[in-house]
Design a protein around this motif. Sequence first.
Motif, PDB file in Angstrom:
ATOM      1  N   TYR A  61       7.205 -12.113  -4.965  1.00 28.50           N
ATOM      2  CA  TYR A  61       5.879 -11.412  -4.295  1.00 28.50           C
ATOM      3  C   TYR A  61       5.459 -10.380  -5.359  1.00 28.50           C
ATOM      4  CZ  TYR A  61       5.314 -14.591   0.146  1.00 28.50           C
ATOM      5  OH  TYR A  61       5.106 -15.534   0.351  1.00 28.50           O
ATOM      6  N   ILE A  62       6.220  -9.194  -5.329  1.00 37.54           N
ATOM      7  CA  ILE A  62       5.803  -8.517  -5.684  1.00 37.54           C
ATOM      8  C   ILE A  62       5.393  -8.173  -7.616  1.00 37.54           C
ATOM      9  CG2 ILE A  62       6.141  -6.687  -4.063  1.00 37.54           C
ATOM     10  CD1 ILE A  62       8.654  -5.747  -5.377  1.00 37.54           C
ATOM     11  N   ALA A  63       6.039  -8.894  -7.921  1.00 31.95           N
ATOM     12  CA  ALA A  63       5.762  -9.270  -9.620  1.00 31.95           C
ATOM     13  C   ALA A  63       5.039  -8.975 -10.488  1.00 31.95           C
ATOM     14  CB  ALA A  63       6.663 -11.065 -10.066  1.00 31.95           C
ATOM     15  N   ILE A  64       3.345  -9.121 -10.137  1.00 35.71           N
ATOM     16  CA  ILE A  64       2.459  -8.870 -10.215  1.00 35.71           C
ATOM     17  C   ILE A  64       1.709  -7.836 -10.363  1.00 35.71           C
ATOM     18  CG2 ILE A  64       0.014 -10.163 -10.663  1.00 35.71           C
ATOM     19  CD1 ILE A  64       1.006 -13.109 -10.162  1.00 35.71           C
ATOM     20  N   PRO A  65       1.727  -7.498  -9.067  1.00 35.85           N
ATOM     21  CA  PRO A  65       1.292  -6.078  -8.892  1.00 35.85           C
ATOM     22  C   PRO A  65       2.639  -5.101  -9.226  1.00 35.85           C
ATOM     23  CG  PRO A  65       1.364  -7.772  -7.140  1.00 35.85           C
ATOM     24  CD  PRO A  65       2.438  -8.079  -7.511  1.00 35.85           C
ATOM     25  N   THR A  66       3.031  -5.425  -9.478  1.00 31.66           N
ATOM     26  CA  THR A  66       3.970  -4.344 -10.177  1.00 31.66           C
ATOM     27  C   THR A  66       3.889  -4.339 -11.543  1.00 31.66           C
ATOM     28  OG1 THR A  66       5.875  -5.122  -8.897  1.00 31.66           O
ATOM     29  CG2 THR A  66       6.841  -3.743 -11.835  1.00 31.66           C
ATOM     30  N   LEU A  67       3.440  -5.521 -12.053  1.00 31.50           N
ATOM     31  CA  LEU A  67       3.163  -5.457 -13.812  1.00 31.50           C
ATOM     32  C   LEU A  67       1.413  -4.370 -13.479  1.00 31.50           C
ATOM     33  CD1 LEU A  67       3.364  -8.995 -15.856  1.00 31.50           C
ATOM     34  CD2 LEU A  67       4.144  -7.059 -16.182  1.00 31.50           C
ATOM     35  N   PHE A  68       0.912  -5.347 -13.371  1.00 24.01           N
ATOM     36  CA  PHE A  68      -0.732  -3.901 -12.693  1.00 24.01           C
ATOM     37  C   PHE A  68      -0.150  -2.503 -12.541  1.00 24.01           C
ATOM     38  CE2 PHE A  68      -4.364  -3.462 -10.299  1.00 24.01           C
ATOM     39  CZ  PHE A  68      -5.243  -3.535 -11.754  1.00 24.01           C
ATOM     40  N   ILE A  69       0.246  -1.947 -11.904  1.00 23.63           N
ATOM     41  CA  ILE A  69       1.496  -0.376 -11.564  1.00 23.63           C
ATOM     42  C   ILE A  69       1.959   0.172 -12.451  1.00 23.63           C
ATOM     43  CG2 ILE A  69       3.236   1.120 -10.054  1.00 23.63           C
ATOM     44  CD1 ILE A  69       2.213  -0.706  -8.067  1.00 23.63           C
ATOM     45  N   ASN A  70       2.397  -0.422 -13.754  1.00 23.22           N
ATOM     46  CA  ASN A  70       3.204  -0.380 -14.164  1.00 23.22           C
ATOM     47  C   ASN A  70       1.708   0.580 -15.705  1.00 23.22           C
ATOM     48  OD1 ASN A  70       6.587  -2.042 -13.881  1.00 23.22           O
ATOM     49  ND2 ASN A  70       6.319  -0.744 -13.151  1.00 23.22           N
ATOM     50  N   LEU A  71       1.143  -0.852 -16.281  1.00 26.76           N
ATOM     51  CA  LEU A  71      -0.162  -0.721 -16.468  1.00 26.76           C
ATOM     52  C   LEU A  71      -0.609   1.010 -16.567  1.00 26.76           C
ATOM     53  CD1 LEU A  71      -1.299  -4.044 -17.950  1.00 26.76           C
ATOM     54  CD2 LEU A  71       0.012  -2.236 -19.196  1.00 26.76           C
ATOM     55  N   ILE A  72      -1.038   0.751 -14.578  1.00 27.02           N
ATOM     56  CA  ILE A  72      -1.630   2.017 -14.170  1.00 27.02           C
ATOM     57  C   ILE A  72      -0.914   3.561 -15.229  1.00 27.02           C
ATOM     58  CG2 ILE A  72      -3.006   3.290 -12.632  1.00 27.02           C
ATOM     59  CD1 ILE A  72      -3.371   0.418 -11.548  1.00 27.02           C
ATOM     60  N   SER A  73       0.247   3.477 -14.266  1.00 30.89           N
ATOM     61  CA  SER A  73       0.866   4.755 -14.397  1.00 30.89           C
ATOM     62  C   SER A  73       1.080   5.354 -16.303  1.00 30.89           C
ATOM     63  CB  SER A  73       2.271   3.921 -13.997  1.00 30.89           C
ATOM     64  OG  SER A  73       2.260   3.936 -12.335  1.00 30.89           O
ATOM     65  N   ILE A  74       1.398   3.937 -17.108  1.00 29.97           N
ATOM     66  CA  ILE A  74       1.626   4.033 -18.296  1.00 29.97           C
ATOM     67  C   ILE A  74       0.464   5.010 -18.852  1.00 29.97           C
ATOM     68  CG2 ILE A  74       1.894   3.845 -20.655  1.00 29.97           C
ATOM     69  CD1 ILE A  74       3.496   1.100 -19.292  1.00 29.97           C
TER      70      ILE A  74
ATOM     71  N   PHE B  54       1.030  -1.604   0.139  1.00 33.85           N
ATOM     72  CA  PHE B  54       0.321   0.226  -0.552  1.00 33.85           C
ATOM     73  C   PHE B  54       0.767   1.374   0.238  1.00 33.85           C
ATOM     74  CE2 PHE B  54      -2.474   3.539   2.234  1.00 33.85           C
ATOM     75  CZ  PHE B  54      -3.090   4.040   1.260  1.00 33.85           C
ATOM     76  N   VAL B  55       1.852   1.350   1.090  1.00 32.76           N
ATOM     77  CA  VAL B  55       3.033   2.646   1.320  1.00 32.76           C
ATOM     78  C   VAL B  55       3.347   2.227  -0.164  1.00 32.76           C
ATOM     79  CG1 VAL B  55       4.971   3.254   2.319  1.00 32.76           C
ATOM     80  CG2 VAL B  55       2.899   2.367   3.534  1.00 32.76           C
ATOM     81  N   SER B  56       3.887   1.333  -0.610  1.00 35.57           N
ATOM     82  CA  SER B  56       5.074   1.731  -1.816  1.00 35.57           C
ATOM     83  C   SER B  56       3.566   1.874  -3.055  1.00 35.57           C
ATOM     84  CB  SER B  56       5.546   0.242  -2.450  1.00 35.57           C
ATOM     85  OG  SER B  56       6.376  -0.179  -0.930  1.00 35.57           O
ATOM     86  N   ALA B  57       2.923   1.173  -3.354  1.00 32.94           N
ATOM     87  CA  ALA B  57       1.674   1.968  -4.496  1.00 32.94           C
ATOM     88  C   ALA B  57       1.625   2.852  -4.232  1.00 32.94           C
ATOM     89  CB  ALA B  57       0.829   0.961  -4.902  1.00 32.94           C
ATOM     90  N   LEU B  58       0.569   3.909  -3.369  1.00 26.82           N
ATOM     91  CA  LEU B  58       0.768   4.866  -2.898  1.00 26.82           C
ATOM     92  C   LEU B  58       1.984   6.115  -3.817  1.00 26.82           C
ATOM     93  CD1 LEU B  58      -1.054   6.819  -1.739  1.00 26.82           C
ATOM     94  CD2 LEU B  58       0.111   6.930   0.637  1.00 26.82           C
ATOM     95  N   VAL B  59       3.149   5.748  -2.759  1.00 21.84           N
ATOM     96  CA  VAL B  59       4.671   6.489  -3.446  1.00 21.84           C
ATOM     97  C   VAL B  59       4.713   6.491  -4.558  1.00 21.84           C
ATOM     98  CG1 VAL B  59       6.857   7.115  -3.647  1.00 21.84           C
ATOM     99  CG2 VAL B  59       5.361   6.343  -1.468  1.00 21.84           C
ATOM    100  N   HIS B  60       4.576   5.211  -5.315  1.00 20.98           N
ATOM    101  CA  HIS B  60       4.243   5.414  -6.987  1.00 20.98           C
ATOM    102  C   HIS B  60       3.132   5.907  -7.477  1.00 20.98           C
ATOM    103  CE1 HIS B  60       5.749   2.427 -10.328  1.00 20.98           C
ATOM    104  NE2 HIS B  60       4.357   3.411 -11.463  1.00 20.98           N
ATOM    105  N   GLY B  61       2.542   6.063  -7.314  1.00 16.42           N
ATOM    106  CA  GLY B  61       1.363   7.159  -7.758  1.00 16.42           C
ATOM    107  C   GLY B  61       1.144   8.370  -7.701  1.00 16.42           C
ATOM    108  N   THR B  62       2.249   8.741  -6.879  1.00 13.11           N
ATOM    109  CA  THR B  62       2.227  10.152  -6.165  1.00 13.11           C
ATOM    110  C   THR B  62       3.476  10.305  -7.435  1.00 13.11           C
ATOM    111  OG1 THR B  62       1.466  10.264  -3.912  1.00 13.11           O
ATOM    112  CG2 THR B  62       2.604  11.844  -4.719  1.00 13.11           C
ATOM    113  N   ILE B  63       4.482   9.972  -7.319  1.00 13.67           N
ATOM    114  CA  ILE B  63       5.402  10.745  -8.558  1.00 13.67           C
ATOM    115  C   ILE B  63       5.683   9.633  -9.563  1.00 13.67           C
ATOM    116  CG2 ILE B  63       6.682  11.366  -6.049  1.00 13.67           C
ATOM    117  CD1 ILE B  63       8.310   9.071  -5.867  1.00 13.67           C
ATOM    118  N   GLY B  64       4.736   8.655 -10.130  1.00 14.18           N
ATOM    119  CA  GLY B  64       5.426   8.063 -11.246  1.00 14.18           C
ATOM    120  C   GLY B  64       6.246   6.663 -11.256  1.00 14.18           C
ATOM    121  N   PHE B  65       6.954   6.739  -9.954  1.00 14.75           N
ATOM    122  CA  PHE B  65       7.912   5.155  -9.424  1.00 14.75           C
ATOM    123  C   PHE B  65       8.038   5.181  -8.180  1.00 14.75           C
ATOM    124  CE2 PHE B  65      10.677   8.907  -9.104  1.00 14.75           C
ATOM    125  CZ  PHE B  65      11.431   8.448  -8.152  1.00 14.75           C
TER     126      PHE B  65
END
Length: 247
Positions: A49-62, A16-27
């Motif tokens: 553990y974070i392989a699939i969430p990472t894929l999902f986050i990258n797609l959302i960010s782009i 949650f914390v890592s995704a929040l930071v990623h959403g805020t600054i883009g990485f």
Amino acid sequence: MDLNLDFLIIISFIIFVSALVHGTIGFGFAILATPLLAMVTDMKTAILYIAIPTLFINLISIYSEGNFFQAVKKFYPLALMGMIGSAIGTQILIYSSSELFKLLLAFSILLYLFIQKFKIEMKWIRQKKKLSMVVFGLLAGIVGGLTNVMGSILIIYSLESKHSKKDIIQSTNLCFLFGKIIQIILFAIHGSFNEELLIVSFSTLIVVVIAMIVGLNIKDKIPQEIYKKVIKLVLFLMASFLVYQTI
């Protein structure tokens, strides 16, 4: 580690914390989540553990930056170099894991911040665009395959290339997306995934969606100049954390 409620709470909080930071600054998702998870498990397992969430986050960010296919067309050469590098780094990680890789990454980040501080420019990056794309793409991919962190090297390339905030977000996330795809394929071929890893990965996607929605709403309120200062601050914190974890 056995799958239990305490571990699910820990990994959900970290994601949650890592995704929040990623959403805020883009990485920042992988650079934060990977070392934090490595504290309660090993490096390779943390990446899995974070392989699939990472894929999902990258797609959302782009996608959130708009013109998805235009971004792919613009940055796919850099992403392909990143994918090749990631394949090399992942193969090394599968058969040999070393904490020294984190230290090398931290050194490269601190070196870049030193260059920025004293206004030393890497003009060759803009003068030799194709060469710099190959060099930084491969380097970022190899480091990403070894440590799950390629964003810092790509940001160095993007800032020196005078990319906009949108370009920085889309290029780094596209490269990580390509790199993560090949990494997951190689891990799957090697038989690294198991039922527990898949259950945890997919169950945290809800947490990722909530954190990214909040983060993206915050991101839209950050001006370009402040954004670049935040990037440099996060880079420094990342490097410091990597050094601390290694020693």
